[in-house]
Scaffold this active site. Sequence first.
Site, PDB file in Angstrom:
ATOM      1  N   GLU A   1       1.216  -1.017   0.337  1.00 53.17           N
ATOM      2  CA  GLU A   1       0.115   0.060  -0.149  1.00 53.17           C
ATOM      3  C   GLU A   1       0.975   0.794  -0.283  1.00 53.17           C
ATOM      4  O   GLU A   1       0.853   2.006   0.387  1.00 53.17           O
ATOM      5  CB  GLU A   1      -1.038  -0.042   1.399  1.00 53.17           C
TER       6      GLU A   1
ATOM      7  N   CYS B   1      -3.505  -5.031   4.029  1.00 54.01           N
ATOM      8  CA  CYS B   1      -2.367  -5.699   4.520  1.00 54.01           C
ATOM      9  C   CYS B   1      -2.292  -7.031   3.596  1.00 54.01           C
ATOM     10  O   CYS B   1      -1.587  -8.146   4.478  1.00 54.01           O
ATOM     11  CB  CYS B   1      -2.310  -5.636   6.346  1.00 54.01           C
TER      12      CYS B   1
ATOM     13  N   HIS C   1      -2.220 -12.617  10.288  1.00 54.70           N
ATOM     14  CA  HIS C   1      -1.606 -10.543  10.110  1.00 54.70           C
ATOM     15  C   HIS C   1      -1.976 -10.226  12.073  1.00 54.70           C
ATOM     16  O   HIS C   1      -3.004 -10.695  12.557  1.00 54.70           O
ATOM     17  CB  HIS C   1      -3.030 -10.706   9.466  1.00 54.70           C
TER      18      HIS C   1
END
Lengths: 345, 130, 387
Positions: A81, A113, A234
């Site tokens: 990103e 992400c 994550h």
Amino acid sequence: MKAGVVAYGTYIPRFRIRAEEIARVWGENPENIRSGLGVFQKSIPDIDEDTATISVEAAREAIERSGIDPERIGAIFVGSESHPYAVKPTATIVGDALGCGNFFHAADFEFACKAGTAGIQTCLGMVKSRMIEFGLAIGADTSQSAPGDPLEYSASAGGAAFIIGDKPIAEIESTLSFTSDTPDFWRREGQPYPSHGGRFTGTPAYFRHVISAARKIMEENGYKAEDFDYAVFHQPNGKFPVRAARMLGFRKEQIEQGLVVRMVGNTYSGSSILGFSAVLDIAKPGEKVLLVSFGSGAGSDAFIFNITDRIESYPRKPAVWDKINQGVHVDYSTYLKLRKKIKMK
Amino acid sequence: MLPRFWRKIKYRYDIVGSVCETCNTKYYPPRNFCPICRRRSSIKEEMFEGKGKVLSYTVVHDTPEEYKLEKPYIIALIELDNGPVITSQVVCSENEIRTGMRVKKAFRKYFEDGEDGIIYYGTKFVPDED
Amino acid sequence: MERVAIIGVGQSEFGELWDSGFREIVLKAGIDAIEDAGLEGKEIEAIYIGNMSGGRYLAQEHIAALIADYSGLAELGVPATRVEAADASGGLALRQAYLSVASGVHDIVIAAGAEKVTDVGSEMTTDIMASSADREWEGFVGATIPALYALMARKHFEMYGTTPEDLARVSVKNHKNGALNPKAQFKREITVEDVLNSPKVAEPLRLLDCAPLSDGAAAVILANEKIAREYTDNLVFIKSCTQASDYLALHSRRDITTMEAVRKAASLAYKMAEVSSQNIDVVEIHDSFTIAEIMAYEDLGFVEKGKGAELIREGITELDGSLPVNPSGGLKACGHAIGATGIRQAVEITSQLRGEAGKRQVDCETGLSLNIGGTGATAVVTIYGVV
């Protein structure tokens, strides 16, 4: 056809800033940050590093360790990103730096992400359909955060690169995604820093997607938490992945090795796959690993990996944790300069 | 500057130079004519080792505009293993750099044409601890 | 070949000449030289001008035509030629002028050098100077000219034991001489401590190791011996004027503590002038950086390789030493007006050989000047004599 990760490489910039140092500047209690966020320090890119340079360094490690001829790589996907250009791909920079020739497919991904795992899935499809022999999927970021924003304690820099092909060191047994339109975190075009929904990023976003993807892939393949040697989720902070693991019935020992966020921060597109790489660093043949990424906006990609015998001959030093534990700590003003947050002429 | 940079991307992104097969002299940056063999030169492209040692170095304090954020930075002459001598930046602390130091290549940003221009990437060096 | 004599010299102030533009400073130097020679001006058959970067400093190319125009010589159609070899441009102009007279093509010509640098900022100047080394493979990576000289200095330190104090002594000497030169930009003495405490530019070089980049112009009138004798009895001859090249980038050279171009140009200059390095009485050296002067002591053959620092330590190159170097103050104290420097050196040696150098006069019959382009890819050596 069995396919999966045939090589992996990682890169973490050398600078670090401690949570206490950021808290000092903003008048926060450092203990609240450490315990509340579960992030003790984060990595910072050097002034001459960005997503392209991190991607190249991570990919070079994968190529060097595997000895794969770069010209055999048929596709490159860079998920981030923080691509250096808004328009103009990072993947072409990576391809030329690696010496992949010109006959390869290239594209940049952005999915907060989880853009790195999105690349792994795409490569897997191309390899399995025999469109390409090897695919290179990279997740890398020099993630942004507004000064004073709670994100500043975690938004860090780093990346991991995976070469996908047959004869894997970690076979992908199964993968699926859980996706919905959930605006928990975003950055509008032209804005320097992202915005987020505060506590909204938790239950409806991170937990709903991560848990749903994990439950579904375990259910479809007939596995329970205890069937896995490792699980990696994550890790936007030190709390969420621990709670997700507990909700799914995983023990602390299963997630500890891949829980890198406390010491490196959230490397965004590199986050879950840097943790996964840390697991690969010590994984043994026959072991089973669950990986679940999360990207705001929102989606989760889940994977079941089976570690193969080939991992024993794959060079794994220096390990991810070795890289994390190195580093030079800087103060907040140096951090501002390195991240180009000081308005200059 | 843009086409001029683009033309040499291959040679900047990695250490691709040339070798004269007549006298075995290695060149970086690449040459298409060997100054020693002249008309007998037989030039071939070659990728050099990304490792070497520092022959001489300087810490630059008075920097050009495009490098002001990196001040001070280190410029060195590096003798590549089995290769030529290359002028490059070494990314490390001022206290760490010394002649004879082992270094390895790293892909880094050199500078950019302002906030809306292109980014010039290339090869720098970092300490090689191994 | 005709013998070539210098019959007139002139120079502008060197420094930050805010009130003067390029045209004014060139004209000042040229008119001074013409007056000094006792000419009217229209006798001049050709103009040679050394200028490094009019294109970037002034956005003005076609510098030679500009000078022909403003000197009134365009009116007569006099050919004007600009030559460029970075900061050896002046030396090159001198050599082209010398060759044109020596060959018999011209009887009387003017050689000038000029640079106007202060119309742009200092960062732009750094950038322009970097173009005198290899722009794509040195300048690109941030290797500025001071950085490249610093690489040479560190190697010289390590190989031969030269020290920062030795470099400082060069600067101290040149400032001491400059204090005696009314045309010098810096007419003040400094100490070794001043140099060692001055800001770091590119380690080990500090601010006071580096010559300032200055505005300035200089000019000399050359004539063949027959014509020269019509104008003056106090003749200074150019006994030889040679030029040599080396690899543009340092990384291509076998030994960065030696400037091969200087060695080659000097060896040929001695041969053509039929003198040896031991016959030289006074020298102007291109001390754009202090290390350059020490390396030049060696490469010009005044001392063997590696022993350059001994000359400065023992005071041999002081004004009262046996081999005075840079009696003018050199580039360090006079100012380095890039394209003008090679001609300014000729002006100084001529003044010395004529016995007109005032307080800085040394006892001399044979002089030498060394003008270097960039980091040594071009070197021009000129030997002068009164007979």
